[in-house]
Write an enzyme that holds these catalytic residues in place. Structure first.
Site, PDB file in Angstrom:
ATOM      1  N   GLU A 113       1.033  -0.476  -5.033  1.00  0.00           N
ATOM      2  CA  GLU A 113       0.052   0.577  -5.290  1.00  0.00           C
ATOM      3  C   GLU A 113       0.756   1.922  -5.251  1.00  0.00           C
ATOM      4  O   GLU A 113       1.389   2.277  -4.249  1.00  0.00           O
ATOM      5  CB  GLU A 113      -1.058   0.559  -4.236  1.00  0.00           C
TER       6      GLU A 113
ATOM      7  N   ASP B  67       0.818  -1.206   0.000  1.00  0.00           N
ATOM      8  CA  ASP B  67       0.000   0.000   0.000  1.00  0.00           C
ATOM      9  C   ASP B  67       0.859   1.265   0.000  1.00  0.00           C
ATOM     10  O   ASP B  67       1.862   1.350   0.718  1.00  0.00           O
ATOM     11  CB  ASP B  67      -0.897  -0.005   1.242  1.00  0.00           C
TER      12      ASP B  67
END
Length: 677
Positions: free
Chosen positions: A369, A299
């Site tokens: 990401e 993330d």
């Protein structure tokens, strides 16, 4: 026994072909003192006249085995065996050398994102949980999906719904227990499913043990976070702005300094220039890999490191008063994103994951990401290289911009933005929705839901589906009093709650999401009685049925999985492309109408296409199985066609600049195998 000690057997007679017999008992020497060598010679001579018989001694067998009529066939058989063995080895080596690499599990199947709060509530508290996911595993099998990414379920105060982690090695009680997780993982593996976890390395919760120890100045944890000198009333260390707005710095009264948070103030950033922090993250990765998870979605990776000099970032509008800089869009993030050393961190984690990938069939997958927007070259740097492994692919968010312009040319531009910049030999991926962005059925419109799913599942690479997209779920309307998202509490228009509503399983209570309560953490969409899994499974013309068909087609047809992707046509309305493979007798033409009106597309200039084309599937089911002329291919607004045709002429051979393939492979129909070409 020795020949010298042999004595004749007067009762044994050797039959000759003419029936005459020769009594061996008559061969008795007259003189006991005669030469022993002569006797031995006589005995050997007599033996050479005896045919093989059952129970003969070893010495007799050896004499016969050396005769040409026995030796030559034996040698022929031996060398034939050697030759056949060598031929098989050579054939095996050749097949291995010529065979393309086997596809990994993350390439063969779409990735399905589960937002656990909203997927299925098993205990009636109005919030989804791990047991609820386990109850619905058959849904993934119906969709022919093997890879499931589950958003965070770590122990958390839930200020950012799990992205503020209090304990990286514990399950939040809201979602269940560690035993629930282990049972879910075991059942997924039993069903042939892979579990991808969310990993949140950039920050922790301000309730994490590390942060509390860092605040108190513990010698080990003092530099676990990014601290800078400031005071409660004075200016902040610099002009850096949080993703959620306002300053990235918050003053901590206990420590008497400011700490950095690129997201909420309850999410302090870790200091990855501290080797102890790096070691802690590797230990966490090991903890979950040992439990058997199959991969991680990393993330917000571009935020992992900040420039140590802490200088002000340049303003987008230099004339804007500095005190009015409150949004992340007001600054060029030269010092807070994509810093030197970022990729070294990711490669360390990749190397750790690879130590668990040695078991056959247990490759550990890594996806990153990073929203880099127009800086696509930064996104491409997350791909592995031939020399250094990093992520298997970074998420491709460019198709999220589809609703900005409904035209075939715009879609081609977004697709080409990735394909033209992707390193050679890498694997593409496609995303049209997630927990942070509006649902595509709402942003683009229900008219285009089916054709977008068709695009997603027929492009080369791995498609990612956000829960509910397979049935065409839309955003819900959330009033200010219903807002749960911290971003929405800061700015109601930025709330991400609308795309996080409960999954619609049936037309029963709470759309089948929760059977034991009238209250769910977010409202259920009012259209759930017609837009749900149970109803659409019974309708062959539904969004769900078409998604399932395309998912199975993608896996069963080699041109979709491993073949060439070639642009054929794009205009203000239609985007068309070909999926083909050398040696394969079937190829596919995709004709997708993203415009606002019905059109006829003329592809007569594409010489590689036969004159007649058969529609395998249309998003408008009445057009299934129709035979069309390539000079006249009609489509309605929002309609997509999968057209199958047979030809020995390949488009990519004559148009290399319009075609892409991850790894070249050819199909040998006679042996039903793939080989390099």
């Amino acid at each position: 026994m020795e020949l010298g000690k042999w004595s004749p057997n007067p009762g044994f007679q050797d039959a000759e072909p003419d029936g005459a017999s020769d009594n061996t008992g008559t061969a008795v020497p007259d003189d006991k003192g005669s030469n022993a060598g002569a006797v031995e010679s006589d005995m050997i001579e007599e033996y050479t006249q005896i045919k093989p018989y059952a129970g003969m001694p070893k010495e007799v067998l050896l004499m016969y085995s050396s005769q040409a009529r026995y030796r030559i066939p034996r040698e022929i058989l031996f060398w034939l065996t050697v030759a056949c063995t060598l031929a098989l080895v050579a054939l095996t080596v050749t097949l291995i050398a010529l065979s393309p690499r086997c596809m990994s599990w993350w390439q063969a199947s779409p990735v399905y994102q589960v937002y656990p709060r909203s997927f299925r509530d098993s205990d009636g508290d109005g919030v989804g949980d791990l047991k609820g996911i386990q109850e619905q595993l058959d849904h993934f099998q119906y969709l022919n999906i093997k890879s499931v990414w589950i958003s965070p379920f770590y122990r958390s105060p839930m200020r950012d719904f799990g992205y503020d982690v209090e304990d990286f090695q514990a399950i939040d009680p809201l979602f269940g227990t560690m035993q629930d997780f282990e049972e879910l993982l075991a059942e997924m593996h039993n069903k042939g499913l892979k579990l991808i976890m969310d990993f949140i390395p950039n920050h922790t919760s301000d309730r994490h043990r590390w942060f509390n120890l860092s605040r108190t100045g513990d010698p080990r944890y003092r530099d676990y976070y990014v601290w800078a000198d400031c005071n409660a009333t004075g200016p902040k260390p610099n002009n850096w702005v949080s993703v959620f707005g306002n300053s990235s710095w918050t003053y901590d009264e206990f420590r008497g300094q400011c700490y950095l948070h690129q997201f909420l103030k309850e999410q302090p950033d870790l200091n990855f220039r501290n080797p102890h922090v790096r070691k802690e993250m590797i230990d966490i990765i090991n903890f979950w890999l040992k439990k058997g998870v199959d991969g991680f979605r990393m993330d917000a990776v571009k935020h992992l490191l900040e420039a140590p000099h802490l200088r002000d970032e340049p303003q987008v509008d230099p004339k804007k008063p500095p005190e009015s800089v409150t949004s992340e869009w007001d600054l060029h993030h030269d010092y807070t994103t994509s810093q030197l050393g970022l990729h070294d961190l990711l490669r360390e984690w990749r190397a750790e994951m690879d130590t668990y990938s040695r078991e056959p069939g247990r490759y550990r997958f890594m996806v990153t990401e990073s929203y880099d927007y127009h800086e696509v070259d930064k996104t491409m740097m997350y791909y592995s290289t031939p020399l250094v492994k990093e992520s298997d692919f970074p998420f491709n968010f460019y198709l999220l911009d589809l609703p900005q312009n409904t035209s075939g040319l715009w879609v081609r531009h977004l697709v080409n933005l990735w394909m033209a910049n992707m390193p050679q030999g890498r694997w593409a991926n496609w995303v049209v929705g997630n927990h942070d962005k509006s649902r595509i059925a709402s942003s683009a419109g229900q008219t285009y839901t089916r054709v977008i799913n068709m695009l997603l599942l027929t492009l080369p690479g791995t498609p990612t589906t956000y829960y509910g997209e397979e049935i065409g779920m839309e955003n819900i309307n959330v009033t200010e009093s219903q807002i749960q998202d911290p971003a929405g509490k800061y700015n109601a228009s930025a709330s991400r709650d609308p795309q996080r509503s409960p999954m619609q399983w049936s037309n029963g209570t709470n759309a089948g999401f929760s059977n034991n309560t009238n209250t769910t953490w977010l409202p259920v969409h009012p259209d759930y009685r017609s837009v749900n899994v149970e109803v659409q499974k019974k309708d062959k013309d539904s969004v769900l049925a078409q998604y399932s068909f395309l998912s199975n087609l993608r896996q069963s047809e080699l041109p979709f999985l491993r073949g060439w992707f070639c642009y054929v046509h794009a205009d203000a309305t239609v985007f068309a492309y070909i999926r083909e493979m050398d040696g394969h007798d079937r190829a596919f033409l995709m004709v997708l109408n993203f415009g606002r009106e019905s059109v006829d597309t003329d592809l007569s200039s594409v010489l590689e296409l036969p004159d007649q084309l058969k529609v395998v599937m249309s998003t408008n089911r009445v057009n299934d199985d129709k035979v069309l002329q390539k000079s006249h291919i009609p489509t309605e607004a929002g309609e997509g066609l999968v057209i199958q045709y047979s030809t020995h002429s390949r488009f990519h051979a004559a148009h290399p600049g319009q075609c892409y393939v991850s790894e070249k492979a050819c199909y040998l129909k006679v042996m039903d195998i793939l080989h390099k070409c």
